[in-house]
Scaffold this motif. Structure first.
Motif, PDB file in Angstrom:
ATOM      1  N   GLY A  95       5.738   5.054  -4.503  1.00 38.42           N
ATOM      2  CA  GLY A  95       4.641   5.137  -5.459  1.00 38.42           C
ATOM      3  C   GLY A  95       5.026   4.588  -6.820  1.00 38.42           C
ATOM      4  O   GLY A  95       4.240   3.870  -7.459  1.00 38.42           O
TER       5      GLY A  95
ATOM      6  N   THR B  42       1.644  14.341  -1.680  1.00 41.68           N
ATOM      7  CA  THR B  42       1.660  13.020  -1.054  1.00 41.68           C
ATOM      8  C   THR B  42       0.260  12.614  -0.601  1.00 41.68           C
ATOM      9  O   THR B  42      -0.163  11.462  -0.770  1.00 41.68           O
ATOM     10  N   LYS B  43      -0.488  13.558  -0.043  1.00 43.86           N
ATOM     11  CA  LYS B  43      -1.870  13.272   0.364  1.00 43.86           C
ATOM     12  C   LYS B  43      -2.739  12.932  -0.850  1.00 43.86           C
ATOM     13  O   LYS B  43      -3.573  12.021  -0.795  1.00 43.86           O
TER      14      LYS B  43
ATOM     15  N   SER C 162       0.845  -1.188   0.000  1.00 40.01           N
ATOM     16  CA  SER C 162       0.000   0.000   0.000  1.00 40.01           C
ATOM     17  C   SER C 162       0.881   1.238   0.000  1.00 40.01           C
ATOM     18  O   SER C 162       2.014   1.217   0.495  1.00 40.01           O
ATOM     19  N   PHE C 163       0.342   2.346  -0.541  1.00 38.09           N
ATOM     20  CA  PHE C 163       1.102   3.594  -0.517  1.00 38.09           C
ATOM     21  C   PHE C 163       1.159   4.151   0.904  1.00 38.09           C
ATOM     22  O   PHE C 163       2.146   4.772   1.297  1.00 38.09           O
ATOM     23  N   SER C 164       0.103   3.914   1.688  1.00 40.28           N
ATOM     24  CA  SER C 164       0.109   4.309   3.095  1.00 40.28           C
ATOM     25  C   SER C 164       0.977   3.315   3.855  1.00 40.28           C
ATOM     26  O   SER C 164       0.740   2.107   3.800  1.00 40.28           O
TER      27      SER C 164
ATOM     28  N   THR D 168      -1.870   9.450  -2.062  1.00 44.43           N
ATOM     29  CA  THR D 168      -2.463   8.471  -1.144  1.00 44.43           C
ATOM     30  C   THR D 168      -3.928   8.231  -1.489  1.00 44.43           C
ATOM     31  O   THR D 168      -4.382   7.081  -1.575  1.00 44.43           O
TER      32      THR D 168
ATOM     33  N   GLU E  74      -5.729   4.796  -2.895  1.00 43.18           N
ATOM     34  CA  GLU E  74      -6.799   4.203  -2.088  1.00 43.18           C
ATOM     35  C   GLU E  74      -8.050   3.936  -2.911  1.00 43.18           C
ATOM     36  O   GLU E  74      -8.772   2.973  -2.639  1.00 43.18           O
TER      37      GLU E  74
ATOM     38  N   PRO F  89       8.301   8.510  -0.366  1.00 42.23           N
ATOM     39  CA  PRO F  89       6.977   8.419  -0.998  1.00 42.23           C
ATOM     40  C   PRO F  89       7.033   8.322  -2.529  1.00 42.23           C
ATOM     41  O   PRO F  89       6.244   7.580  -3.125  1.00 42.23           O
TER      42      PRO F  89
END
Length: 232
Positions: A135, A193-194, A79-81, A197, A201, A131
């Motif tokens: 990614g 980055t947010k 996962s990216f998170s 994410t 998701e 990050p």
């Protein structure tokens, strides 16, 4: 007599069917791959493919597998998170177990495997910690072509923003102005980055790819900033 003849012919036809069945090729499923064997003692080596493991019989370190999943290697969800603390704990644990210094008295082959494992763990840690590289690796695992800076060429507003930051960085003459530019770049990176994410998701890989292309621009700006801050 006719009944005996019919019985004889029936028996002959049955024998012919049996012989044909014996000659007919049988459907055989694919052969299972041979179980891995220890390079040192030859014993069976159970364990998860691609993960560092030792022979249960002689305790020899086994070679790394081809193209291991870095998320699995570092005991992280794909996962990216990411749980950074969990990643760091796993990194320290693997490095303690696999560091070449621990294998100085072992056979040369095992020393080489230790170096390979240690290098792979370092690569996995650096890839997943950042990050942008995390990614890009996720895109690779999902069969998506790597993000290029040209992927966001159509966003003229973004490119104008990058140009302005570049000019601001070039004109920075003192520590205060450099810190101001550094803060601006950091804020923009966090915002991106947010957004990345959120894109991962909802499984929007093409949107994630475009956003990662933008992150590449800011990574380049950070490199320029570091060079600018280095003493001449």
């Amino acid at each position: 007599m006719q009944a005996a003849l019919r019985q004889h012919l029936g028996g002959a036809r049955w024998a012919l069917r049996v012989s044909e069945a014996a000659l007919r090729p049988r459907c055989v499923g694919p052969a299972s791959p041979p179980a891995p064997r220890c390079w040192s003692c030859g014993g069976p080596v159970p364990g998860a493919a691609g993960l560092p493991h030792f022979c249960p019989s002689c305790r020899a370190l086994q070679p790394p597998g081809p193209r291991p999943d870095l998320f699995r290697l570092m005991d992280c969800d794909r996962s990216f998170s990411l749980d950074v603390q969990r990643l760091q704990r796993r990194f320290r644990s693997l490095q303690r177990a696999l560091h070449p210094d621990r294998f100085g008295q072992r056979p040369p082959k095992e020393q080489h495997y230790s170096e390979q494992h240690s290098s792979l763990v370092n690569k996995a840690y650096q890839t997943l910690l950042n990050p942008l590289s995390r990614g890009l690796y996720l895109l690779e695992l999902n069969g998506v072509e790597p993000a290029q800076e040209t992927d966001c060429d159509a966003d003229s507003e973004f490119l104008t923003e990058i140009m302005e930051i570049n000019e601001k960085l070039a004109e920075s003459k003192n520590e205060d102005s450099l810190e101001e530019t550094e803060t601006l770049i950091k804020v923009k990176r966090e915002e991106l980055t947010k957004e990345v994410t959120a894109a991962f998701e909802r499984d929007d890989l093409q949107e994630a790819k475009k956003l990662l292309a933008k992150m590449k621009y800011f990574a380049n700006l950070e490199d320029k900033l570091k060079n600018k801050k280095m003493p001449s």
